[in-house]
Design a protein around this motif. Sequence first.
Motif, PDB file in Angstrom:
ATOM      1  N   SER A   1       2.234   1.050   4.648  1.00 54.15           N
ATOM      2  CA  SER A   1       2.200   0.147   6.005  1.00 54.15           C
ATOM      3  C   SER A   1       2.532  -1.548   5.670  1.00 54.15           C
ATOM      4  CB  SER A   1       0.493  -0.047   6.192  1.00 54.15           C
ATOM      5  OG  SER A   1      -0.056  -0.523   4.417  1.00 54.15           O
TER       6      SER A   1
ATOM      7  N   SER B   1      -2.791   7.550   0.751  1.00 53.70           N
ATOM      8  CA  SER B   1      -3.121   6.747  -0.526  1.00 53.70           C
ATOM      9  C   SER B   1      -3.730   7.457  -1.475  1.00 53.70           C
ATOM     10  CB  SER B   1      -3.501   5.931  -0.164  1.00 53.70           C
ATOM     11  OG  SER B   1      -2.586   4.735   0.574  1.00 53.70           O
TER      12      SER B   1
ATOM     13  N   CYS C   1       0.649  -1.179   0.175  1.00 62.79           N
ATOM     14  CA  CYS C   1      -0.026  -0.189   0.094  1.00 62.79           C
ATOM     15  C   CYS C   1       1.075   1.470   0.095  1.00 62.79           C
ATOM     16  CB  CYS C   1      -0.799   0.521   0.964  1.00 62.79           C
ATOM     17  SG  CYS C   1      -1.842   0.710   1.703  1.00 62.79           S
TER      18      CYS C   1
ATOM     19  N   CYS D   1      -5.811  -3.102   2.693  1.00 64.09           N
ATOM     20  CA  CYS D   1      -5.329  -1.736   3.801  1.00 64.09           C
ATOM     21  C   CYS D   1      -5.834  -0.461   3.288  1.00 64.09           C
ATOM     22  CB  CYS D   1      -3.934  -1.233   3.464  1.00 64.09           C
ATOM     23  SG  CYS D   1      -2.968  -0.313   4.643  1.00 64.09           S
ATOM     24  N   CYS D   2      -5.073  -0.049   2.157  1.00 67.45           N
ATOM     25  CA  CYS D   2      -6.506   1.569   1.986  1.00 67.45           C
ATOM     26  C   CYS D   2      -7.068   1.734   0.534  1.00 67.45           C
ATOM     27  CB  CYS D   2      -5.380   2.605   2.020  1.00 67.45           C
ATOM     28  SG  CYS D   2      -4.037   2.963   2.891  1.00 67.45           S
TER      29      CYS D   2
ATOM     30  N   CYS E   1       0.906   3.430   1.633  1.00 64.92           N
ATOM     31  CA  CYS E   1       0.677   4.513   2.914  1.00 64.92           C
ATOM     32  C   CYS E   1       1.811   4.061   3.706  1.00 64.92           C
ATOM     33  CB  CYS E   1      -0.593   4.373   3.856  1.00 64.92           C
ATOM     34  SG  CYS E   1      -0.992   2.808   4.773  1.00 64.92           S
TER      35      CYS E   1
HETATM   36 ZN   LIG Z   1      -2.787   1.565   3.245  1.00 64.11          ZN
END
Ligand SMILES: [Zn+2]
Length: 134
Positions: free
Chosen positions: A13, A43, A9, A20-21, A11
């Motif tokens: 992570s 994101s 992701c 995730c996002c 972001c």
């Molecule tokens: Zn994410």
Amino acid sequence: MPLAAPNYCPCGSTVAASQCCSRFIYQGQAASTALELMRSRYSGHVCGAIEYLWETWSESTRHRTSIAAIREWATSCEWLGLEILDWQGGGHSDSQGTVTFSATYRIGQQTHRHLEKSAFCRENGFWRYFDHCA
Ligand SMILES: [Zn+2]
């Protein structure tokens, strides 16, 4: 982070975007914490998900921006990474929270760091970006 991490992701992570996002940006799931919303909004900038950025901005403060302004900011640079520095509240039983983060981005040859403490609030049960407090 390994070089071959295109599925992670944006972001940061180290989880696949689909876990995730993307769940929030594209699958319509609601972020359960302010931190999740914060990460998904970062994101969203990376993916150019302008509608999502607009929808997750509090109705009480988004008159200060516009879809055009969000698009301008999201697409004017290359987003390089997100680092969460601190957060307070914003949990399952909270109605407000803050997240302090650093986002790195590049415009042309220049790398910049955007440091912000964002405030989040629940609106009709959903986490929304409210404002920046520092
Ligand atoms: Zn994410």
